[in-house]
Write a protein that holds these residues in place. Structure first.
Motif, PDB file in Angstrom:
ATOM      1  N   ARG A 447       0.833  -1.217   0.000  1.00 36.62           N
ATOM      2  CA  ARG A 447       0.000   0.000   0.000  1.00 36.62           C
ATOM      3  C   ARG A 447       0.859   1.254   0.000  1.00 36.62           C
ATOM      4  N   ARG A 448       1.945   1.258   0.757  1.00 34.66           N
ATOM      5  CA  ARG A 448       2.812   2.433   0.841  1.00 34.66           C
ATOM      6  C   ARG A 448       3.608   2.670  -0.439  1.00 34.66           C
ATOM      7  N   ASN A 449       3.740   1.646  -1.266  1.00 31.27           N
ATOM      8  CA  ASN A 449       4.513   1.773  -2.496  1.00 31.27           C
ATOM      9  C   ASN A 449       3.649   2.106  -3.706  1.00 31.27           C
ATOM     10  N   ASP A 450       2.413   2.505  -3.478  1.00 40.40           N
ATOM     11  CA  ASP A 450       1.568   2.907  -4.593  1.00 40.40           C
ATOM     12  C   ASP A 450       2.169   4.130  -5.275  1.00 40.40           C
ATOM     13  N   ARG A 451       2.199   4.095  -6.619  1.00 39.83           N
ATOM     14  CA  ARG A 451       2.820   5.190  -7.371  1.00 39.83           C
ATOM     15  C   ARG A 451       1.792   5.991  -8.175  1.00 39.83           C
ATOM     16  N   SER A 452       0.525   5.883  -7.848  1.00 40.18           N
ATOM     17  CA  SER A 452      -0.503   6.614  -8.591  1.00 40.18           C
ATOM     18  C   SER A 452      -0.510   8.074  -8.173  1.00 40.18           C
ATOM     19  N   GLN A 463       6.038  12.419  -2.224  1.00 34.91           N
ATOM     20  CA  GLN A 463       5.139  11.397  -1.702  1.00 34.91           C
ATOM     21  C   GLN A 463       4.008  12.057  -0.920  1.00 34.91           C
ATOM     22  N   LYS A 464       2.771  11.851  -1.362  1.00 40.14           N
ATOM     23  CA  LYS A 464       1.626  12.412  -0.657  1.00 40.14           C
ATOM     24  C   LYS A 464       1.261  11.566   0.556  1.00 40.14           C
ATOM     25  N   ILE A 465       1.280  10.263   0.381  1.00 42.42           N
ATOM     26  CA  ILE A 465       0.923   9.369   1.481  1.00 42.42           C
ATOM     27  C   ILE A 465       2.159   9.114   2.339  1.00 42.42           C
ATOM     28  N   PHE A 495      -9.703   2.755  -1.259  1.00 38.60           N
ATOM     29  CA  PHE A 495      -8.718   3.045  -2.295  1.00 38.60           C
ATOM     30  C   PHE A 495      -8.506   1.818  -3.180  1.00 38.60           C
ATOM     31  N   ASN A 496      -8.481   2.052  -4.485  1.00 41.25           N
ATOM     32  CA  ASN A 496      -8.283   0.976  -5.454  1.00 41.25           C
ATOM     33  C   ASN A 496      -6.898   1.145  -6.076  1.00 41.25           C
ATOM     34  N   GLN A 497      -5.963   0.281  -5.700  1.00 46.42           N
ATOM     35  CA  GLN A 497      -4.571   0.401  -6.140  1.00 46.42           C
ATOM     36  C   GLN A 497      -4.303  -0.522  -7.324  1.00 46.42           C
ATOM     37  N   ILE A 498      -3.699   0.022  -8.379  1.00 51.97           N
ATOM     38  CA  ILE A 498      -3.261  -0.782  -9.515  1.00 51.97           C
ATOM     39  C   ILE A 498      -1.783  -1.110  -9.288  1.00 51.97           C
ATOM     40  N   ALA A 499      -1.485  -2.392  -9.134  1.00 54.15           N
ATOM     41  CA  ALA A 499      -0.126  -2.832  -8.819  1.00 54.15           C
ATOM     42  C   ALA A 499       0.417  -3.690  -9.959  1.00 54.15           C
ATOM     43  N   PRO A 500       1.279  -3.130 -10.828  1.00 50.77           N
ATOM     44  CA  PRO A 500       1.882  -3.929 -11.908  1.00 50.77           C
ATOM     45  C   PRO A 500       2.810  -5.001 -11.332  1.00 50.77           C
ATOM     46  N   TYR A 501       2.886  -6.131 -12.036  1.00 46.94           N
ATOM     47  CA  TYR A 501       3.773  -7.207 -11.598  1.00 46.94           C
ATOM     48  C   TYR A 501       5.214  -6.708 -11.486  1.00 46.94           C
ATOM     49  N   ASP A 502       5.641  -5.870 -12.451  1.00 46.66           N
ATOM     50  CA  ASP A 502       7.015  -5.359 -12.433  1.00 46.66           C
ATOM     51  C   ASP A 502       7.308  -4.614 -11.146  1.00 46.66           C
ATOM     52  N   GLN A 503       6.332  -3.849 -10.651  1.00 45.41           N
ATOM     53  CA  GLN A 503       6.535  -3.094  -9.421  1.00 45.41           C
ATOM     54  C   GLN A 503       6.553  -4.023  -8.210  1.00 45.41           C
ATOM     55  N   LEU A 504       5.647  -5.001  -8.198  1.00 44.76           N
ATOM     56  CA  LEU A 504       5.608  -5.928  -7.058  1.00 44.76           C
ATOM     57  C   LEU A 504       6.933  -6.681  -6.903  1.00 44.76           C
ATOM     58  N   GLU A 505       7.602  -6.952  -8.022  1.00 43.22           N
ATOM     59  CA  GLU A 505       8.869  -7.681  -7.967  1.00 43.22           C
ATOM     60  C   GLU A 505       9.995  -6.846  -7.358  1.00 43.22           C
ATOM     61  N   THR A 506       9.811  -5.526  -7.284  1.00 47.03           N
ATOM     62  CA  THR A 506      10.868  -4.655  -6.738  1.00 47.03           C
ATOM     63  C   THR A 506      10.660  -4.322  -5.261  1.00 47.03           C
ATOM     64  N   ILE A 507       9.498  -4.682  -4.706  1.00 46.00           N
ATOM     65  CA  ILE A 507       9.185  -4.335  -3.314  1.00 46.00           C
ATOM     66  C   ILE A 507       9.900  -5.286  -2.360  1.00 46.00           C
ATOM     67  N   GLU A 508      10.274  -4.759  -1.209  1.00 45.01           N
ATOM     68  CA  GLU A 508      10.943  -5.565  -0.182  1.00 45.01           C
ATOM     69  C   GLU A 508      10.071  -6.759   0.211  1.00 45.01           C
ATOM     70  N   ARG A 509      10.680  -7.933   0.253  1.00 46.93           N
ATOM     71  CA  ARG A 509       9.924  -9.169   0.474  1.00 46.93           C
ATOM     72  C   ARG A 509      10.018  -9.639   1.921  1.00 46.93           C
ATOM     73  N   LEU A 510       9.000 -10.411   2.301  1.00 49.62           N
ATOM     74  CA  LEU A 510       8.999 -11.033   3.626  1.00 49.62           C
ATOM     75  C   LEU A 510       9.800 -12.333   3.572  1.00 49.62           C
ATOM     76  N   VAL A 511      10.519 -12.618   4.638  1.00 47.80           N
ATOM     77  CA  VAL A 511      11.296 -13.860   4.734  1.00 47.80           C
ATOM     78  C   VAL A 511      10.966 -14.560   6.048  1.00 47.80           C
ATOM     79  N   ASP A 512      11.328 -15.840   6.114  1.00 51.33           N
ATOM     80  CA  ASP A 512      11.140 -16.641   7.333  1.00 51.33           C
ATOM     81  C   ASP A 512       9.684 -16.656   7.785  1.00 51.33           C
ATOM     82  N   LEU A 513       8.773 -16.789   6.827  1.00 52.90           N
ATOM     83  CA  LEU A 513       7.360 -16.884   7.186  1.00 52.90           C
ATOM     84  C   LEU A 513       7.052 -18.277   7.713  1.00 52.90           C
TER      85      LEU A 513
END
Length: 517
Positions: A447-452, A463-465, A495-513
């Protein structure tokens, strides 16, 4: 009868591409009744587990309805869909399961993903077999059906496109390579497989469809109430072309052409279609971009010829589809060879088709010969696969048709499951199509990485948000695919966020779930 058409004695399609997602056949289409697909099922492995009764020790007199349903589902779970690699129960194919305890009768419906499948009868046969193996079952009633036609795309589509499952672009970017011939024969092949099909001729400057088919009504009509266009039909396939608008070929500038194409495509009453085949004009200009923006293309079929000059233009088209996130699923190399004295002769050389496949990783290549009948059928108004459904050309198009069915089903399945919310882990699971990698993202981070424009100032980039504006425990309310390139995520604040796959691949990932079994 369709059963005899698809019997083991009469079928000869290549086994590797028979691993397709199955569905029901329509008997309303006249072309279905006259088409015979040739395949040999010998040696075909559909990955069916050994058939055994699920509960042989249970006495039928003491079995409850719930126990009986569980037995049936366990038995049906022995049938593995060869493409998804999952049993048909987990795939959600089993519907309307009913048990008649009085006569020990089982009834259910298998709702498969597409009505165009040459091995649907095998699924029906195996479903009967595994359920009849239960000791208490005396009779089995299986009804085969297919899912309703609907796009994977979640956005607001024009009304005319809201009931179309798959939109297939046939493109070459080079004039005169036989693209319209491939588009028309592919469409009638899919119709012969039982699918509901339409053809859209997107070439306003030189429409080919009026020459290649012979509908009784050669003029498009308008519905006076809805002001929408009523497609004409030929042998059960719906047709829309500027050539049927009574205007012949157009003389107009690019922006006006784009508007005409948009109107013809989106305001036509296509109704429920399993496949809409779009015959694209040459080039990579306004019309192509307009269509890709308006219509959620499922996949593209590329047409080329052996010459190097053709390859150069085709490569531009493949790159265009790549940028627009439209997967190219097959290459058709037209006018490859002719046969004389029992030998194949290659007058234009060899290698253009295989070069496209190798350079761009397109999985399937089909060769079409130089054949006078193929050219003549395009001029006569009767497609080759209709006039000679038993011929070698028809067999090649049957192979192409099954390939398109298979690839579209895979793409839809990949897109529909690419991004989802794992409530147990409280994380967004991502598995981008054509990637084996699976990873998880924190919902708040997404949600914080929305670029709209609602989150980032378009002029300053500010960054507005702010970080604290998004609670750490936020969870998405809904995640839906947006074509082949992104997902739409609805959050609790509306809020309706459009999240491209390319952007999701650049976001920090969770580990050790934690791992849940």
């Amino acid at each position: 009868m369709l059963q005899s058409v698809y019997s083991a004695q009469s079928i000869r399609l290549p086994i590797p591409i028979l691993r397709s997602i199955c569905g029901s056949f329509s008997t309303k289409n006249k072309f279905v009744k006259q088409t015979c697909f040739h395949t040999n099922f010998n040696g075909l492995n559909l990955n069916f587990r050994p058939v055994k009764a699920a509960s042989p020790s249970v006495d039928a007199s003491t079995m409850t309805a719930e126990m009986a349903k569980r037995d049936v589902l366990i038995a049906l779970s022995q049938i593995i869909d060869p493409d998804f690699g999952t049993d048909i129960v987990s795939c959600g194919f089993v519907k309307d399961l009913e048990i008649n305890e009085t006569v020990d009768e089982v009834s259910f419906r298998l709702e498969l993903t597409t009505p165009a499948c040459p091995i649907k009868d095998l699924f029906e046969e195996k479903a009967n077999e595994v359920v009849k193996a239960l000791t208490w079952v005396k009779k089995v009633n299986v009804v085969m059906s297919a899912q309703p036609a609907k796009p994977v795309f979640s956005g607001e589509l024009p009304k005319g496109l809201q009931q179309i499952s798959n939109i297939i672009a046939v493109s070459s970017c080079k004039g005169g390579v036989g693209k319209s011939t491939v588009a028309v024969n592919l469409a009638y092949t899919l119709a012969g497989m039982g699918a509901r099909v339409g053809i859209f001729d997107a070439d306003v400057y030189g429409p080919s469809l009026p020459t290649m088919v012979s509908p009784e009504n050669r003029l498009l009509e308008m519905n006076p109430e809805t002001r929408s266009i009523i497609p004409t039909e030929y042998m059960g396939v719906k047709l829309v072309s500027f050539g049927f608008a009574g205007q012949g070929r157009a003389i107009m500038r690019g922006p006006m052409v784009s508007g005409v194409i948009n109107q013809l495509l989106t305001t036509s009453e296509w109704g429920e279609l399993d496949y809409l085949v779009i015959d694209l004009p040459p080039g990579t200009g306004d019309i192509h971009l307009t269509l890709c923006q308006v219509a959620p293309l499922t996949a593209a079929v590329i047409v080329t010829t052996p010459q190097k000059l053709s390859f150069i233009d085709v490569a531009k088209g493949v790159r265009m589809f790549s940028k627009l996130k439209v997967p190219c699923v097959a290459v058709v190399e037209n006018m490859c060879y002719f046969e004389a004295d029992g030998k194949k002769h290659f007058p234009f050389g060899q290698g253009s088709g295989i070069q496209v496949v190798q350079q761009f990783g397109i999985p399937n290549l089909f060769d079409l010969p130089i054949r006078p009948t193929l050219s003549a059928s395009g001029d006569s108004g009767i497609p080759e696969v209709v006039s000679d459904p038993q011929g070698d050309v028809a067999k090649t198009f049957q192979d192409l048709g099954v390939c398109v069915v298979q690839q579209c089903a895979k793409i839809r399945q990949q897109v529909s499951t690419a991004v989802s919310y794992d409530r147990a882990r409280k994380a967004i699971r991502v598995k981008v199509p054509d990637s084996d990698e699976e990873f998880f993202l924190h919902p708040a981070t997404v949600r914080r990485n929305d670029r709209s424009a609602q989150s980032v100032d378009e002029w300053t980039g500010e960054q507005k948000i702010q970080y604290g504006d998004v609670p750490d425990d936020i969870e998405p309310e809904e995640i839906k695919p947006m074509g082949n390139y992104a997902v739409s995520i609805t959050w609790p604040d509306g809020f309706n966020q459009i999240a491209p796959y390319d952007q999701l691949e650049t976001i920090e990932r969770l580990v050790d779930l934690p791992i849940f079994t």
